[in-house]
Motif scaffolding. Structure first.
Motif, PDB file in Angstrom:
ATOM      1  N   LYS A 206      -3.529   3.880   1.864  1.00  0.00           N
ATOM      2  CA  LYS A 206      -4.332   3.294   0.795  1.00  0.00           C
ATOM      3  C   LYS A 206      -3.769   1.893   0.533  1.00  0.00           C
ATOM      4  O   LYS A 206      -2.628   1.749   0.094  1.00  0.00           O
ATOM      5  CB  LYS A 206      -4.246   4.143  -0.468  1.00  0.00           C
ATOM      6  CG  LYS A 206      -5.079   3.600  -1.608  1.00  0.00           C
ATOM      7  CD  LYS A 206      -4.982   4.483  -2.830  1.00  0.00           C
ATOM      8  CE  LYS A 206      -5.752   3.856  -3.973  1.00  0.00           C
ATOM      9  NZ  LYS A 206      -5.536   4.587  -5.224  1.00  0.00           N
ATOM     10  N   PRO A 207      -4.540   0.847   0.832  1.00  0.00           N
ATOM     11  CA  PRO A 207      -4.027  -0.516   0.657  1.00  0.00           C
ATOM     12  C   PRO A 207      -3.827  -0.863  -0.816  1.00  0.00           C
ATOM     13  O   PRO A 207      -4.560  -0.400  -1.684  1.00  0.00           O
ATOM     14  CB  PRO A 207      -5.109  -1.394   1.286  1.00  0.00           C
ATOM     15  CG  PRO A 207      -6.337  -0.569   1.265  1.00  0.00           C
ATOM     16  CD  PRO A 207      -5.897   0.861   1.350  1.00  0.00           C
TER      17      PRO A 207
ATOM     18  N   ALA B 188      -3.395  -3.740  -4.023  1.00  0.00           N
ATOM     19  CA  ALA B 188      -4.248  -4.821  -4.519  1.00  0.00           C
ATOM     20  C   ALA B 188      -3.951  -6.156  -3.839  1.00  0.00           C
ATOM     21  O   ALA B 188      -4.875  -6.895  -3.483  1.00  0.00           O
ATOM     22  CB  ALA B 188      -4.089  -4.946  -6.029  1.00  0.00           C
TER      23      ALA B 188
ATOM     24  N   GLY C 135       0.806  -1.210   0.000  1.00  0.00           N
ATOM     25  CA  GLY C 135       0.000   0.000   0.000  1.00  0.00           C
ATOM     26  C   GLY C 135       0.836   1.254   0.000  1.00  0.00           C
ATOM     27  O   GLY C 135       2.064   1.206  -0.100  1.00  0.00           O
TER      28      GLY C 135
ATOM     29  N   SER D 287      -9.337 -10.158   1.880  1.00  0.00           N
ATOM     30  CA  SER D 287     -10.662 -10.615   1.483  1.00  0.00           C
ATOM     31  C   SER D 287     -10.773 -12.136   1.494  1.00  0.00           C
ATOM     32  O   SER D 287     -11.853 -12.677   1.658  1.00  0.00           O
ATOM     33  CB  SER D 287     -11.038 -10.082   0.104  1.00  0.00           C
ATOM     34  OG  SER D 287     -10.251 -10.682  -0.903  1.00  0.00           O
TER      35      SER D 287
ATOM     36  N   LYS E 173      -5.386  -6.130  -0.292  1.00  0.00           N
ATOM     37  CA  LYS E 173      -6.850  -6.252  -0.349  1.00  0.00           C
ATOM     38  C   LYS E 173      -7.257  -7.699  -0.626  1.00  0.00           C
ATOM     39  O   LYS E 173      -8.176  -8.218  -0.021  1.00  0.00           O
ATOM     40  CB  LYS E 173      -7.419  -5.335  -1.439  1.00  0.00           C
ATOM     41  CG  LYS E 173      -7.422  -3.882  -1.107  1.00  0.00           C
ATOM     42  CD  LYS E 173      -8.044  -3.110  -2.263  1.00  0.00           C
ATOM     43  CE  LYS E 173      -7.964  -1.630  -2.080  1.00  0.00           C
ATOM     44  NZ  LYS E 173      -8.538  -0.904  -3.232  1.00  0.00           N
ATOM     45  N   GLN E 174      -6.567  -8.301  -1.581  1.00  0.00           N
ATOM     46  CA  GLN E 174      -6.891  -9.690  -1.943  1.00  0.00           C
ATOM     47  C   GLN E 174      -6.612 -10.635  -0.786  1.00  0.00           C
ATOM     48  O   GLN E 174      -7.409 -11.512  -0.494  1.00  0.00           O
ATOM     49  CB  GLN E 174      -6.077 -10.090  -3.169  1.00  0.00           C
ATOM     50  CG  GLN E 174      -6.388 -11.475  -3.676  1.00  0.00           C
ATOM     51  CD  GLN E 174      -5.565 -11.831  -4.911  1.00  0.00           C
ATOM     52  OE1 GLN E 174      -4.622 -11.136  -5.271  1.00  0.00           O
ATOM     53  NE2 GLN E 174      -5.911 -12.920  -5.564  1.00  0.00           N
TER      54      GLN E 174
END
Length: 92
Positions: free
Chosen positions: A80-81, A83, A48, A90, A86-87
């Motif tokens: 701001k994380p 990708a 991030g 999640s 985030k993956q």
């Protein structure tokens, strides 16, 4: 996870002693803080971006009295994380 637990995880993953991991962790955090204080962004690909955001002055309200107050402009740190982060979150 708190800072001590993070230090212990870094020490275990890297094979460093607890004291060395603590110095390394503090150096990273100090470097990020210093960069943000001077207005720079810190980008860690896949993880991030740390940056600062300016907040404009605005009117607020005192919740106890209902009185209108002026809230001063300020600069705040933001994250701001990336990708990959985030993956990974999640999927958890």
């Amino acid at each position: 996870m708190n800072k001590t637990e993070l230090r212990d995880a870094v020490a275990e993953a890297s094979g460093l002693s607890g004291a060395d991991a603590d110095r390394a962790l503090n150096a990273v955090l100090d470097s990020i803080t210093s960069a943000l204080a001077s207005g720079d962004k810190v980008t860690l690909p896949g993880f991030g971006t740390f940056e600062t955001r300016d907040r404009a002055a605005r009117q607020g309200r005192n919740p106890q009295t209902g009185e209108s107050i002026e809230i001063a402009a300020s600069t705040a740190p933001a994250f701001k994380p990336g990708a990959q982060l985030k993956q990974a979150v999640s999927k958890a």
